[in-house]
Scaffold this motif. Structure first.
Motif, PDB file in Angstrom:
ATOM      1  N   GLY A  34       0.814  -1.220   0.000  1.00 40.90           N
ATOM      2  CA  GLY A  34       0.000   0.000   0.000  1.00 40.90           C
ATOM      3  C   GLY A  34       0.837   1.255   0.000  1.00 40.90           C
ATOM      4  O   GLY A  34       2.024   1.223  -0.308  1.00 40.90           O
ATOM      5  N   PRO A  35       0.215   2.386   0.361  1.00 44.10           N
ATOM      6  CA  PRO A  35       0.885   3.684   0.233  1.00 44.10           C
ATOM      7  C   PRO A  35       2.067   3.862   1.186  1.00 44.10           C
ATOM      8  O   PRO A  35       2.121   3.218   2.242  1.00 44.10           O
ATOM      9  N   THR A  71      13.248 -11.195 -13.543  1.00 41.56           N
ATOM     10  CA  THR A  71      13.286 -12.058 -12.349  1.00 41.56           C
ATOM     11  C   THR A  71      12.634 -11.373 -11.136  1.00 41.56           C
ATOM     12  O   THR A  71      12.550 -11.971 -10.072  1.00 41.56           O
ATOM     13  N   VAL A  72      12.197 -10.131 -11.328  1.00 36.26           N
ATOM     14  CA  VAL A  72      11.540  -9.421 -10.214  1.00 36.26           C
ATOM     15  C   VAL A  72      10.026  -9.431 -10.441  1.00 36.26           C
ATOM     16  O   VAL A  72       9.543  -9.000 -11.478  1.00 36.26           O
ATOM     17  N   GLU A  73       9.315  -9.935  -9.446  1.00 37.36           N
ATOM     18  CA  GLU A  73       7.854  -9.983  -9.512  1.00 37.36           C
ATOM     19  C   GLU A  73       7.320  -9.014  -8.460  1.00 37.36           C
ATOM     20  O   GLU A  73       7.847  -8.986  -7.338  1.00 37.36           O
ATOM     21  N   VAL A  74       6.304  -8.249  -8.838  1.00 40.73           N
ATOM     22  CA  VAL A  74       5.687  -7.342  -7.859  1.00 40.73           C
ATOM     23  C   VAL A  74       4.268  -7.826  -7.618  1.00 40.73           C
ATOM     24  O   VAL A  74       3.540  -8.082  -8.570  1.00 40.73           O
ATOM     25  N   GLN A  75       3.890  -7.987  -6.365  1.00 41.69           N
ATOM     26  CA  GLN A  75       2.514  -8.388  -6.053  1.00 41.69           C
ATOM     27  C   GLN A  75       1.933  -7.423  -5.032  1.00 41.69           C
ATOM     28  O   GLN A  75       2.629  -7.021  -4.090  1.00 41.69           O
ATOM     29  N   ALA A  76       0.641  -7.070  -5.241  1.00 42.26           N
ATOM     30  CA  ALA A  76      -0.052  -6.226  -4.257  1.00 42.26           C
ATOM     31  C   ALA A  76      -0.481  -7.121  -3.102  1.00 42.26           C
ATOM     32  O   ALA A  76      -1.594  -7.658  -3.087  1.00 42.26           O
ATOM     33  N   VAL A  77       0.425  -7.310  -2.175  1.00 40.76           N
ATOM     34  CA  VAL A  77       0.191  -8.261  -1.081  1.00 40.76           C
ATOM     35  C   VAL A  77       0.583  -7.627   0.250  1.00 40.76           C
ATOM     36  O   VAL A  77       1.628  -6.971   0.350  1.00 40.76           O
ATOM     37  N   GLN A  78      -0.261  -7.823   1.240  1.00 38.07           N
ATOM     38  CA  GLN A  78       0.071  -7.422   2.607  1.00 38.07           C
ATOM     39  C   GLN A  78       0.580  -8.671   3.309  1.00 38.07           C
ATOM     40  O   GLN A  78      -0.151  -9.656   3.444  1.00 38.07           O
ATOM     41  N   ILE A  79       1.833  -8.652   3.716  1.00 41.02           N
ATOM     42  CA  ILE A  79       2.397  -9.831   4.395  1.00 41.02           C
ATOM     43  C   ILE A  79       1.960  -9.816   5.860  1.00 41.02           C
ATOM     44  O   ILE A  79       2.112  -8.802   6.551  1.00 41.02           O
ATOM     45  N   GLU A  80       1.399 -10.924   6.309  1.00 42.31           N
ATOM     46  CA  GLU A  80       0.858 -10.965   7.668  1.00 42.31           C
ATOM     47  C   GLU A  80       1.704 -11.785   8.645  1.00 42.31           C
ATOM     48  O   GLU A  80       1.659 -11.552   9.853  1.00 42.31           O
ATOM     49  N   GLY A  95      -3.781 -10.649  -0.765  1.00 38.90           N
ATOM     50  CA  GLY A  95      -3.773  -9.631  -1.813  1.00 38.90           C
ATOM     51  C   GLY A  95      -4.525  -8.399  -1.335  1.00 38.90           C
ATOM     52  O   GLY A  95      -5.587  -8.534  -0.730  1.00 38.90           O
ATOM     53  N   THR A  96      -3.970  -7.202  -1.583  1.00 39.64           N
ATOM     54  CA  THR A  96      -4.663  -5.986  -1.132  1.00 39.64           C
ATOM     55  C   THR A  96      -5.823  -5.647  -2.072  1.00 39.64           C
ATOM     56  O   THR A  96      -6.739  -4.938  -1.685  1.00 39.64           O
ATOM     57  N   ALA A  97      -5.794  -6.150  -3.299  1.00 36.78           N
ATOM     58  CA  ALA A  97      -6.881  -5.870  -4.243  1.00 36.78           C
ATOM     59  C   ALA A  97      -7.927  -6.985  -4.225  1.00 36.78           C
ATOM     60  O   ALA A  97      -9.122  -6.721  -4.210  1.00 36.78           O
ATOM     61  N   ASP A  98      -7.477  -8.252  -4.198  1.00 39.27           N
ATOM     62  CA  ASP A  98      -8.427  -9.367  -4.369  1.00 39.27           C
ATOM     63  C   ASP A  98      -8.575 -10.241  -3.125  1.00 39.27           C
ATOM     64  O   ASP A  98      -9.330 -11.210  -3.125  1.00 39.27           O
TER      65      ASP A  98
END
Ligand SMILES: Cc1cc2nc3c(=O)[nH]c(=O)nc-3n(C[C@H](O)[C@H](O)[C@H](O)COP(=O)(O)OP(=O)(O)OC[C@H]3O[C@@H](n4cnc5c(N)ncnc54)[C@H](O)[C@@H]3O)c2cc1C
Length: 306
Positions: A34-35, A71-80, A95-98
Motif C-alpha cells: 500500500g501507500p 526475475t523481479v515480480e511485484v505483487q499487491a500483497v500485505q504480508i501478515e 492480496g490488497t486488491a483481491d
C-alpha cells in the motif's frame, strides 16, 4: 524456495532493493502492501534529480524501471506472518486488491516496511499533515522559508527543533499546548534567537482549503497566524512483523541491524525508515540498495562454498 529474496514493502527502500537485486538476476518477490509514509505530502524534496516530485509519481517511476528485470515480480500483497523454514522463510499474506491468500517461500527476507507517525490528538493535526503540519525542515523548510512558523512540542525536543527551524525563518513561536517543561537555559536560548514561547493549550489548527495552515487557536481565545507548524512526531513500526518475529529493537523502537544490515535472525534483513538513522526518501533508497548488495553477497557465499 520460490524466491531468493522476499522484499516486504515497496516504498523507496523496497523498490531500490528490488532494482539492485533484479540487476543481480535474483528471483525476487516485492510485496507491495500500500501507500508510503509520505502519502499525504505534495512533493518529495531533496531527492537528487527528482526534487519536488509527487510521492506517488516517484514510486510509479520506481515500478516502471523494474519492468526490464524479468526475475523481479511485484505483487499487491500485505504480508501478515513470517516464519523460519529450513534454510529460509515462509511468509503468508493477502492480496490488497483481491484478498487472495499468498504463501511465499524465500531464502532471505528484507523488511522495508517503514514507520507510522503518531500525531497529537488535536483537531487539525491529521487533516493538515504533510502540508501545513510538517515533520522535517530538511524536507519542507525551504517551501515555507522566511514566513511565520510554529514549532510544536515540549522540553528538549521542541527547543532543539525550534533552534533548527530558525535556520529557515526569523519568525518562530514555540507552542507547547500547556506547560512547556522548558528549563531556564532553554528559555534563554530560545529568547536569544528571538523565538517566542506560547504555553496556552491549543483548541485547534485552522487550515486553508489547499491544506496549508492559517492559524492556531488557543483555549483563551487568542490566535497565532502562521503558515506551517513543525513537530517531531512520535512514531511506531508500520508493521508488527519484526516484533512478532522477536527480533531485537532499539530503545527508540527501530529494528536493530548489524553492520551487514541483518537483524538478530539470520537471513532476515531490514532497511529504510524501519532501522535507526536519518529518515529521508533518498537515504531509504540508498539503504535498500545497500541491503540488496549485502543480501546478494550472502547468497553468493552460500552458493559458492569454500
Ligand atoms: C509527510 C511526510 C513528508 C515527507 N517528505 C519527505 C521529503 O520531502 N523528502 C524526503 O526525502 N523524505 C520525506 N519524508 C520521509 C520519507 O517519506 C521516508 O523517509 C521514506 O518514505 C522512507 O521510505 P521506506 O521505504 O523506508 O518506507 P515507506 O516509504 O513508508 O514504505 C514502506 C512501505 O511498506 C509497506 N508495508 C508496510 N507493511 C507491509 C506489509 N506487512 N506487507 C507489505 N507491505 C507493507 C507500506 O505500505 C509502504 O508502502 C516525508 C515523510 C512524511 C511523513
Amino acid at each position: 524456495m520460490q524466491y531468493d529474496v522476499l522484499i516486504v514493502g515497496a516504498g523507496s527502500a523496497g523498490l531500490s532493493a528490488a532494482l539492485t537485486l533484479g540487476r543481480c538476476l535474483r528471483r525476487v518477490l516485492l510485496a507491495d502492501g500500500g501507500p508510503p509514509r509520505n502519502e499525504a505530502s505534495l512533493g518529495v524534496h531533496g531527492f537528487l534529480s527528482r526534487d519536488g516530485i509527487r510521492p506517488a509519481e516517484l514510486l510509479r517511476l520506481g515500478h516502471e524501471q523494474l519492468r526490464p528485470y524479468e526475475t523481479v515480480e511485484v505483487q499487491a500483497v500485505q504480508i501478515e506472518s513470517i516464519t523460519s523454514q529450513g534454510r529460509g522463510f515462509l511468509a503468508t499474506g493477502h492480496g490488497t486488491a483481491d484478498d487472495a491468500p499468498a504463501h511465499i517461500t524465500a531464502r532471505r527476507v528484507l523488511l522495508a516496511t517503514g514507520v507510522s507517525d503518531i500525531l497529537p490528538p488535536l483537531p487539525g493535526f491529521r487533516e493538515l499533515w504533510g502540508r501545513g503540519v510538517l515533520h522535517c525542515p530538511y524536507c519542507h523548510g525551504w517551501e515555507v522559508r522566511r514566513q511565520p512558523l510554529a514549532v510544536y512540542g515540549q522540553g528538549r525536543i521542541v527547543t532543539g527543533l525550534a533552534l533548527l527551524v530558525s535556520r529557515w525563518s526569523p519568525d518562530i513561536v514555540v507552542v507547547t499546548n500547556g506547560p512547556g517543561h522548558l528549563t531556564p537555559n532553554a528559555r534563554r536560548r530560545l529568547r536569544r534567537h528571538k523565538i517566542g514561547i506560547c504555553e496556552q493549550p491549543i483548541t485547534r489548527l485552522v487550515g486553508a482549503p489547499n491544506g496549508s495552515l492559517q492559524r492556531i487557536e488557543f483555549t483563551d481565545g487568542s490566535q497565532l497566524e502562521c503558515v506551517a507548524l513543525f513537530l517531531h512526531a512520535a512514531q511506531h513500526q508500520r508493521s508488527p512483523l519484526a516484533a512478532n518475529l522477536g527480533v531485537r529493537m532499539t530503545s527508540k523502537g527501530a529494528i536493530w541491524v548489524d553492520a551487514g544490515m541483518q537483524t538478530t535472525i539470520t537471513g532476515l534483513y531490514a532497511a529504510g525508515d524501519t532501522i535507526p538513522g536519518t529518515q529521508q526518501a533518498l537515504l531509504a533508497a540508498a539503504s535498500g540498495s545497500r541491503a540488496a548488495i549485502l543480501i546478494n553477497e550472502s547468497l553468493t557465499r552460500e552458493e559458492c562454498p569454500r
